[in-house]
Design a protein around this motif. Structure first.
Motif, PDB file in Angstrom:
ATOM      1  N   ASP A 154       0.814  -1.215   0.000  1.00 54.18           N
ATOM      2  CA  ASP A 154       0.000   0.000   0.000  1.00 54.18           C
ATOM      3  C   ASP A 154       0.847   1.265   0.000  1.00 54.18           C
ATOM      4  N   VAL A 155       2.081   1.179   0.506  1.00 54.07           N
ATOM      5  CA  VAL A 155       2.949   2.370   0.522  1.00 54.07           C
ATOM      6  C   VAL A 155       4.152   2.249  -0.394  1.00 54.07           C
ATOM      7  N   LEU A 156       4.514   1.024  -0.765  1.00 53.48           N
ATOM      8  CA  LEU A 156       5.747   0.827  -1.534  1.00 53.48           C
ATOM      9  C   LEU A 156       5.756   1.616  -2.838  1.00 53.48           C
ATOM     10  N   HIS A 157       4.614   1.699  -3.517  1.00 54.18           N
ATOM     11  CA  HIS A 157       4.556   2.341  -4.835  1.00 54.18           C
ATOM     12  C   HIS A 157       3.981   3.757  -4.785  1.00 54.18           C
ATOM     13  N   LEU A 158       3.629   4.232  -3.606  1.00 56.82           N
ATOM     14  CA  LEU A 158       2.884   5.482  -3.507  1.00 56.82           C
ATOM     15  C   LEU A 158       3.700   6.702  -3.951  1.00 56.82           C
ATOM     16  N   ILE A 159       5.002   6.674  -3.721  1.00 56.85           N
ATOM     17  CA  ILE A 159       5.838   7.810  -4.139  1.00 56.85           C
ATOM     18  C   ILE A 159       5.945   7.856  -5.662  1.00 56.85           C
ATOM     19  N   ASP A 160       6.086   6.690  -6.291  1.00 56.93           N
ATOM     20  CA  ASP A 160       6.119   6.661  -7.755  1.00 56.93           C
ATOM     21  C   ASP A 160       4.802   7.166  -8.334  1.00 56.93           C
ATOM     22  N   VAL A 161       3.687   6.779  -7.726  1.00 52.36           N
ATOM     23  CA  VAL A 161       2.376   7.256  -8.163  1.00 52.36           C
ATOM     24  C   VAL A 161       2.299   8.768  -8.011  1.00 52.36           C
ATOM     25  N   ARG A 162       2.769   9.251  -6.883  1.00 57.98           N
ATOM     26  CA  ARG A 162       2.758  10.698  -6.632  1.00 57.98           C
ATOM     27  C   ARG A 162       3.514  11.457  -7.721  1.00 57.98           C
ATOM     28  N   ASP A 163       4.663  10.918  -8.117  1.00 64.79           N
ATOM     29  CA  ASP A 163       5.472  11.605  -9.122  1.00 64.79           C
ATOM     30  C   ASP A 163       4.760  11.669 -10.472  1.00 64.79           C
ATOM     31  N   VAL A 164       4.076  10.591 -10.850  1.00 63.43           N
ATOM     32  CA  VAL A 164       3.340  10.583 -12.116  1.00 63.43           C
ATOM     33  C   VAL A 164       2.188  11.579 -12.057  1.00 63.43           C
ATOM     34  N   LEU A 165       1.445  11.569 -10.956  1.00 64.67           N
ATOM     35  CA  LEU A 165       0.323  12.492 -10.818  1.00 64.67           C
ATOM     36  C   LEU A 165       0.796  13.943 -10.791  1.00 64.67           C
ATOM     37  N   ALA A 166       1.924  14.186 -10.162  1.00 66.45           N
ATOM     38  CA  ALA A 166       2.466  15.554 -10.122  1.00 66.45           C
ATOM     39  C   ALA A 166       2.767  16.060 -11.529  1.00 66.45           C
ATOM     40  N   GLU A 167       3.290  15.190 -12.390  1.00 63.68           N
ATOM     41  CA  GLU A 167       3.542  15.582 -13.781  1.00 63.68           C
ATOM     42  C   GLU A 167       2.226  15.843 -14.508  1.00 63.68           C
ATOM     43  N   GLU A 168       1.225  15.026 -14.247  1.00 63.02           N
ATOM     44  CA  GLU A 168      -0.089  15.242 -14.872  1.00 63.02           C
ATOM     45  C   GLU A 168      -0.700  16.555 -14.407  1.00 63.02           C
ATOM     46  N   LEU A 169      -0.537  16.894 -13.150  1.00 63.14           N
ATOM     47  CA  LEU A 169      -1.070  18.163 -12.641  1.00 63.14           C
ATOM     48  C   LEU A 169      -0.405  19.350 -13.334  1.00 63.14           C
ATOM     49  N   ILE A 170       0.877  19.237 -13.589  1.00 64.29           N
ATOM     50  CA  ILE A 170       1.575  20.286 -14.330  1.00 64.29           C
ATOM     51  C   ILE A 170       1.022  20.382 -15.748  1.00 64.29           C
ATOM     52  N   ALA A 171       0.850  19.217 -16.396  1.00 69.31           N
ATOM     53  CA  ALA A 171       0.382  19.203 -17.782  1.00 69.31           C
ATOM     54  C   ALA A 171      -1.023  19.784 -17.910  1.00 69.31           C
ATOM     55  N   GLN A 172      -1.877  19.572 -16.897  1.00 76.21           N
ATOM     56  CA  GLN A 172      -3.243  20.091 -16.945  1.00 76.21           C
ATOM     57  C   GLN A 172      -3.382  21.448 -16.251  1.00 76.21           C
ATOM     58  N   ASP A 173      -2.273  22.039 -15.871  1.00 73.72           N
ATOM     59  CA  ASP A 173      -2.269  23.351 -15.219  1.00 73.72           C
ATOM     60  C   ASP A 173      -3.149  23.348 -13.959  1.00 73.72           C
ATOM     61  N   LYS A 174      -2.968  22.317 -13.132  1.00 73.02           N
ATOM     62  CA  LYS A 174      -3.786  22.183 -11.925  1.00 73.02           C
ATOM     63  C   LYS A 174      -2.942  22.101 -10.650  1.00 73.02           C
ATOM     64  N   VAL A 175      -1.694  22.526 -10.740  1.00 73.47           N
ATOM     65  CA  VAL A 175      -0.815  22.431  -9.569  1.00 73.47           C
ATOM     66  C   VAL A 175      -1.357  23.275  -8.426  1.00 73.47           C
ATOM     67  N   GLU A 176      -1.746  24.508  -8.718  1.00 80.11           N
ATOM     68  CA  GLU A 176      -2.243  25.395  -7.660  1.00 80.11           C
ATOM     69  C   GLU A 176      -3.581  24.909  -7.118  1.00 80.11           C
ATOM     70  N   ILE A 177      -4.436  24.395  -7.995  1.00 79.73           N
ATOM     71  CA  ILE A 177      -5.713  23.834  -7.543  1.00 79.73           C
ATOM     72  C   ILE A 177      -5.463  22.693  -6.577  1.00 79.73           C
ATOM     73  N   ALA A 178      -4.580  21.778  -6.954  1.00 81.29           N
ATOM     74  CA  ALA A 178      -4.293  20.625  -6.103  1.00 81.29           C
ATOM     75  C   ALA A 178      -3.698  21.069  -4.769  1.00 81.29           C
ATOM     76  N   ALA A 179      -2.788  22.033  -4.807  1.00 83.16           N
ATOM     77  CA  ALA A 179      -2.171  22.509  -3.564  1.00 83.16           C
ATOM     78  C   ALA A 179      -3.227  23.075  -2.622  1.00 83.16           C
ATOM     79  N   GLU A 180      -4.188  23.806  -3.174  1.00 80.10           N
ATOM     80  CA  GLU A 180      -5.243  24.376  -2.333  1.00 80.10           C
ATOM     81  C   GLU A 180      -6.129  23.282  -1.750  1.00 80.10           C
ATOM     82  N   GLU A 181      -6.420  22.271  -2.564  1.00 74.75           N
ATOM     83  CA  GLU A 181      -7.242  21.159  -2.081  1.00 74.75           C
ATOM     84  C   GLU A 181      -6.509  20.349  -1.016  1.00 74.75           C
ATOM     85  N   PHE A 182      -5.219  20.109  -1.225  1.00 76.99           N
ATOM     86  CA  PHE A 182      -4.441  19.354  -0.237  1.00 76.99           C
ATOM     87  C   PHE A 182      -4.376  20.107   1.089  1.00 76.99           C
TER      88      PHE A 182
END
Length: 398
Positions: A154-182
């Motif tokens: 449940d945790v072993l792959h979570l950092i790799d997942v985070r890195d992929v999602l972080a790139e997707e957030l950049i690509a969709q211009d949602k970094v600031e939205i995600a930061a506010e939600e987090f």
């Protein structure tokens, strides 16, 4: 095979904390509880992974004080999946992140069709996880090896997942939205306790009369007290349907209560004196509950045309605009704006219903700034359109 360390004594705990402190980058964290088995929502296993340190499975009942772990990782970004579920249990252990990345919430904001952990892991990094132990009784000791393997993954792959999602957030211009939600997830205050929690008893709508409600309340409170004392989920002692069945049957004696076929549960007979005492207490009390209690819950939208026709027109004008914007942003409508927030400003809008006033009303309800920027003007425009519909003269002969 997944490599991990099970930590259940102080010396091992201190060594693990030192390794985690020396690791690199964000920290993946997960919690296993015993929901449905225990009364409490305490953590019975805390899983932590950090690159350069490894996977550690901490046993909270054995460890007790988690201060060293908080000191080791507290200032790092924590990566959790559906963090709002785990943060209360972590806080009971005084484990508190200062910054957060929620892979479930991030996936929602990115428009992923499936946001469960297994689905997100498979979609982002192509690894298949089995979720066969997610509903297990994690208070079991010793924990089976298969459960520990599952917990580590449940945790072993979570950092790799985070890195992929972080790139997707950049690509969709949602970094600031995600930061506010987090941040909102991390700082959200717990809901205040209900004033009459017994009214959530499933099937209570079938009970009529203040006296019968008093009996239901007494049975619920007695079960709650015993469940807390035993640290057992209340429904495992006597299910809700059995308590309601006892109220409806109105047994004349303890023997009659014991004879009820619908009065079931593992403590229904072993604690018979307790349940009969609660029934007698409910029958004797002078503190009778109200049969109807005021609620701030709005009527369902299907009833609005009769209850508040103007609000109905406003909602029918505003909702499609919010839904269309959610499609444009590639995210679920409920993430763009909580449906209840839209319904509340529509049911009773500010006067005058300008974008600024609607934005202030949404902020008071708990909407984030980015949500207000995306929706307030659209809602205001919809209200103008709705007002024109309401004010338009009826067609001749209509």
């Amino acid at each position: 095979m997944t490599e991990y360390s099970v930590i259940d004594d102080r010396d091992e705990f201190e060594r693990a904390c030192a390794l985690l402190a020396a690791g690199e980058g964000p920290v993946a964290v997960d919690v296993e509880r015993a929901s449905g088995f225990r009364y409490s929502q305490r953590a019975y296993l805390v899983q932590v992974f950090r690159r350069g340190a490894g996977v550690f499975l901490f046993d909270p009942p054995a460890i007790g004080d988690f201060t060293a772990l908080q000191d080791a990782i507290g200032s790092e970004e924590w990566v959790l999946h559906a963090a709002s579920q785990d943060l209360p249990s972590l806080r009971e252990l005084r484990l508190e992140p200062t910054s957060l990345f929620d892979t479930e919430l991030g996936s929602r904001l990115l428009g992923h069709d499936h946001v469960g952990l297994a689905a997100v892991v498979e979609e982002t990094i192509g690894i298949t996880l089995k979720k066969e132990h997610s509903a297990a009784d994690w208070s079991t000791r010793p924990l089976p090896d298969a459960w520990l393997d599952y917990a580590a993954l449940d945790v072993l792959h979570l950092i790799d997942v985070r890195d992929v999602l972080a790139e997707e957030l950049i690509a969709q211009d949602k970094v600031e939205i995600a930061a506010e939600e987090f941040t909102a997830t991390l700082t959200r205050l717990p809901k205040p306790p209900r004033t009459e929690p017994w009214r959530r008893l499933s099937g209570l709508h079938r009970v009529r009369g203040a006296r019968s409600l008093a009996v239901a309340r007494a049975l619920w409170e007695s079960r709650e007290e015993y469940a807390q004392e035993q640290d057992v989920s209340p429904g495992r002692l006597v299910p809700d349907r059995s308590l309601v069945a006892a109220v409806l049957a109105a047994p004349s004696s303890k023997h009659a209560l014991a004879s009820l076929p619908d009065f079931t549960g593992r403590a229904s007979r072993t604690q018979l004196d307790r349940w009969w005492g609660a029934i007698e207490q409910g029958r004797a009390t002078t503190d009778l509950p109200k049969e109807r209690v005021p609620s701030d819950t709005l009527p369902p939208p299907r009833a609005w045309s009769d209850r508040n026709p103007e609000a109905d027109v406003r909602l029918k004008a505003a909702r499609p605009l919010i839904e269309a914007r959610a499609v444009e942003l590639n995210m679920p409508t409920e993430n763009l704006l909580t449906p209840d927030h839209l319904r509340r400003v529509t049911w009773e809008p500010p006067a005058p219903p300008t974008a600024e006033a609607i934005g202030a009303a949404l902020e008071e309800l708990g909407a984030r700034h980015w949500q207000i920027e995306e929706t307030a003007q659209r809602i205001a425009d919809a209200f103008v359109e709705a007002a024109q519909v309401v004010e338009a003269p009826a067609e001749p002969g209509s």
